[in-house]
Design a protein around this motif. Sequence first.
Motif, PDB file in Angstrom:
ATOM      1  N   LEU A   5       0.815  -1.215   0.000  1.00 47.28           N
ATOM      2  CA  LEU A   5       0.000   0.000   0.000  1.00 47.28           C
ATOM      3  C   LEU A   5       0.846   1.261   0.000  1.00 47.28           C
ATOM      4  N   LYS A   6       2.027   1.213   0.614  1.00 49.18           N
ATOM      5  CA  LYS A   6       2.917   2.361   0.559  1.00 49.18           C
ATOM      6  C   LYS A   6       3.371   2.619  -0.879  1.00 49.18           C
ATOM      7  N   LEU A   7       3.611   1.522  -1.609  1.00 46.38           N
ATOM      8  CA  LEU A   7       4.085   1.640  -2.990  1.00 46.38           C
ATOM      9  C   LEU A   7       2.943   1.877  -3.971  1.00 46.38           C
ATOM     10  N   ASP A   8       1.782   1.319  -3.651  1.00 49.07           N
ATOM     11  CA  ASP A   8       0.607   1.492  -4.509  1.00 49.07           C
ATOM     12  C   ASP A   8      -0.641   1.566  -3.632  1.00 49.07           C
ATOM     13  N   PRO A   9      -1.087   2.771  -3.284  1.00 43.64           N
ATOM     14  CA  PRO A   9      -2.256   2.918  -2.395  1.00 43.64           C
ATOM     15  C   PRO A   9      -3.530   2.304  -2.956  1.00 43.64           C
ATOM     16  N   ASN A  10      -3.535   1.984  -4.252  1.00 42.88           N
ATOM     17  CA  ASN A  10      -4.732   1.423  -4.876  1.00 42.88           C
ATOM     18  C   ASN A  10      -4.650  -0.089  -5.055  1.00 42.88           C
ATOM     19  N   ASP A  11      -3.673  -0.714  -4.427  1.00 39.88           N
ATOM     20  CA  ASP A  11      -3.543  -2.165  -4.544  1.00 39.88           C
ATOM     21  C   ASP A  11      -4.792  -2.824  -3.935  1.00 39.88           C
ATOM     22  N   GLN A  12      -5.612  -3.426  -4.791  1.00 41.75           N
ATOM     23  CA  GLN A  12      -6.908  -3.934  -4.353  1.00 41.75           C
ATOM     24  C   GLN A  12      -6.789  -5.113  -3.395  1.00 41.75           C
ATOM     25  N   THR A  13      -5.803  -5.978  -3.631  1.00 45.24           N
ATOM     26  CA  THR A  13      -5.630  -7.134  -2.745  1.00 45.24           C
ATOM     27  C   THR A  13      -5.266  -6.681  -1.340  1.00 45.24           C
ATOM     28  N   ALA A  14      -4.340  -5.736  -1.246  1.00 48.94           N
ATOM     29  CA  ALA A  14      -3.931  -5.221   0.062  1.00 48.94           C
ATOM     30  C   ALA A  14      -5.077  -4.475   0.735  1.00 48.94           C
ATOM     31  N   LEU A  15      -5.826  -3.702  -0.049  1.00 49.62           N
ATOM     32  CA  LEU A  15      -6.964  -2.975   0.511  1.00 49.62           C
ATOM     33  C   LEU A  15      -8.024  -3.926   1.059  1.00 49.62           C
ATOM     34  N   GLN A  16      -8.165  -5.065   0.422  1.00 49.13           N
ATOM     35  CA  GLN A  16      -9.176  -6.025   0.852  1.00 49.13           C
ATOM     36  C   GLN A  16      -8.761  -6.778   2.115  1.00 49.13           C
ATOM     37  N   TRP A  17      -7.495  -7.171   2.174  1.00 52.66           N
ATOM     38  CA  TRP A  17      -7.096  -8.098   3.230  1.00 52.66           C
ATOM     39  C   TRP A  17      -6.455  -7.452   4.446  1.00 52.66           C
ATOM     40  N   LYS A  18      -5.790  -6.316   4.288  1.00 52.23           N
ATOM     41  CA  LYS A  18      -5.105  -5.727   5.439  1.00 52.23           C
ATOM     42  C   LYS A  18      -6.067  -5.404   6.588  1.00 52.23           C
ATOM     43  N   PRO A  19      -7.238  -4.802   6.340  1.00 50.76           N
ATOM     44  CA  PRO A  19      -8.147  -4.537   7.469  1.00 50.76           C
ATOM     45  C   PRO A  19      -8.572  -5.815   8.190  1.00 50.76           C
ATOM     46  N   LYS A  20      -8.762  -6.895   7.444  1.00 52.69           N
ATOM     47  CA  LYS A  20      -9.178  -8.150   8.063  1.00 52.69           C
ATOM     48  C   LYS A  20      -8.065  -8.729   8.927  1.00 52.69           C
ATOM     49  N   ILE A  21      -6.820  -8.578   8.464  1.00 50.42           N
ATOM     50  CA  ILE A  21      -5.680  -9.041   9.257  1.00 50.42           C
ATOM     51  C   ILE A  21      -5.541  -8.187  10.514  1.00 50.42           C
ATOM     52  N   ASP A  22      -5.714  -6.876  10.355  1.00 48.64           N
ATOM     53  CA  ASP A  22      -5.653  -5.982  11.518  1.00 48.64           C
ATOM     54  C   ASP A  22      -6.664  -6.418  12.580  1.00 48.64           C
ATOM     55  N   LYS A  23      -7.859  -6.743  12.134  1.00 51.13           N
ATOM     56  CA  LYS A  23      -8.889  -7.148  13.085  1.00 51.13           C
ATOM     57  C   LYS A  23      -8.547  -8.487  13.723  1.00 51.13           C
ATOM     58  N   ALA A  24      -8.018  -9.417  12.924  1.00 51.42           N
ATOM     59  CA  ALA A  24      -7.660 -10.729  13.461  1.00 51.42           C
ATOM     60  C   ALA A  24      -6.545 -10.635  14.485  1.00 51.42           C
ATOM     61  N   LEU A  25      -5.655  -9.660  14.289  1.00 53.66           N
ATOM     62  CA  LEU A  25      -4.566  -9.459  15.230  1.00 53.66           C
ATOM     63  C   LEU A  25      -4.985  -8.598  16.419  1.00 53.66           C
ATOM     64  N   GLY A  26      -6.235  -8.159  16.447  1.00 55.39           N
ATOM     65  CA  GLY A  26      -6.732  -7.361  17.558  1.00 55.39           C
ATOM     66  C   GLY A  26      -6.310  -5.915  17.482  1.00 55.39           C
ATOM     67  N   GLN A  27      -6.024  -5.445  16.246  1.00 52.78           N
ATOM     68  CA  GLN A  27      -5.586  -4.071  16.065  1.00 52.78           C
ATOM     69  C   GLN A  27      -6.547  -3.380  15.115  1.00 52.78           C
ATOM     70  N   GLN A  28      -6.963  -2.173  15.447  1.00 54.37           N
ATOM     71  CA  GLN A  28      -7.805  -1.406  14.564  1.00 54.37           C
ATOM     72  C   GLN A  28      -6.939  -0.709  13.521  1.00 54.37           C
ATOM     73  N   PRO A  29      -7.289  -0.787  12.246  1.00 55.66           N
ATOM     74  CA  PRO A  29      -6.505  -0.098  11.217  1.00 55.66           C
ATOM     75  C   PRO A  29      -6.591   1.399  11.390  1.00 55.66           C
ATOM     76  N   THR A  30      -5.521   2.077  11.105  1.00 57.41           N
ATOM     77  CA  THR A  30      -5.449   3.519  11.322  1.00 57.41           C
ATOM     78  C   THR A  30      -6.050   4.327  10.192  1.00 57.41           C
ATOM     79  N   ASP A  31      -5.905   3.843   8.962  1.00 54.52           N
ATOM     80  CA  ASP A  31      -6.356   4.676   7.852  1.00 54.52           C
ATOM     81  C   ASP A  31      -7.222   3.920   6.857  1.00 54.52           C
ATOM     82  N   GLN A  32      -7.602   2.665   7.195  1.00 49.44           N
ATOM     83  CA  GLN A  32      -8.468   1.920   6.287  1.00 49.44           C
ATOM     84  C   GLN A  32      -9.743   1.549   7.031  1.00 49.44           C
ATOM     85  N   LYS A  33     -10.863   1.624   6.365  1.00 49.28           N
ATOM     86  CA  LYS A  33     -12.143   1.278   6.954  1.00 49.28           C
ATOM     87  C   LYS A  33     -12.284  -0.231   7.048  1.00 49.28           C
ATOM     88  N   VAL A  34     -12.702  -0.712   8.221  1.00 47.27           N
ATOM     89  CA  VAL A  34     -12.866  -2.142   8.420  1.00 47.27           C
ATOM     90  C   VAL A  34     -14.239  -2.556   7.911  1.00 47.27           C
TER      91      VAL A  34
END
Length: 316
Positions: A258-287
């Motif tokens: 996402l740092k290299l490509d903010p529009n990376d759809q795969t990263a946009l889809q999965w990073k919030p879910k990983i954040d939630k699974a790890l018990g962390q709220q994402p800072t700049d992506q909507k869950v």
Amino acid sequence: MSFKIDRGLFKYDFIDHHAVLCVPVDADVKDIRKRYLQIARHLHPDSSITESPQQKQLGNELLSKLVNPAYEKLSHERTRAEYILILSQMGKRLVQEPTTVELKTDLARQLAGANNIDHFYRSAIAKLAQTQYDSLEQVLQVIAQVSELNLVYLIRSVAGTPAQSQPKVNSGTSKPDTAKQTPPAPPPALPKEDSVVEQYVRRAQSLIEKNQFAQAKVELQEALKLEPKNSRCHSLIAMVYLRQNQLKMAKIHFENALKLDPNDQTALQWKPKIDKALGQQPTDQKVTSSPNNGDKQPDKSGSGGLFGGLFGGKKK
């Protein structure tokens, strides 16, 4: 009996275990095991009751000194991943070094000039496998022939299929028909790094489709060494880590993507879910999560909830 082979990949101080088993260099573990069992049944002294004691002894030596070590190397995930990495590095080195590859067999020469290299290569390997261990005295010659095919296929897979990328062949028999040749051209340019990266990515995607994640990770790690700022590679390797339940590593690479490509759809889809699974709220992506999760605690180990629910779980 001496088991020294000096053709194909063996010529480069490399033990070609794929040639010993007569399987393609990208064969999966299931096919490797199936082929090993075929050879083992054929060579084992207890299964060859009609053969002479000398034949039984030779078969047992081939089994213990060549076939069993090859299977041990290719059937375990860690050793196989290391082996595949060395193999890919060898292919890259052979493409970049201006050396002439001397081929002894017609099959290898035909593969060097074939248009559909995958079909020709796999058909040739399958045909040789049918009779590889029928004549024990000829086994080493067949292994050498298979290893020549592996060598040519490896070079062409790394370099690409255009004619200028084919290995230089020295048959050692007769001079070429110069009347049919075009005037000598300068040596072909080395493949650009981005084309090499694409080769790594293509192989990784194929391995991911086969659920061979350890080998896919090796390919993508090599690609990132060449292009550390390739967002696609970061996103793909993150998916590999995710499929291996290594959520923290997946999170790191999705963040890099996402740092290299903010529009990376795969990263946009999965990073919030990983954040939630790890018990962390994402800072700049909507869950975006399911309202049916209830009050269950997220699975911080990465097993079960996220992996099972998203990849292997049944839909409710």
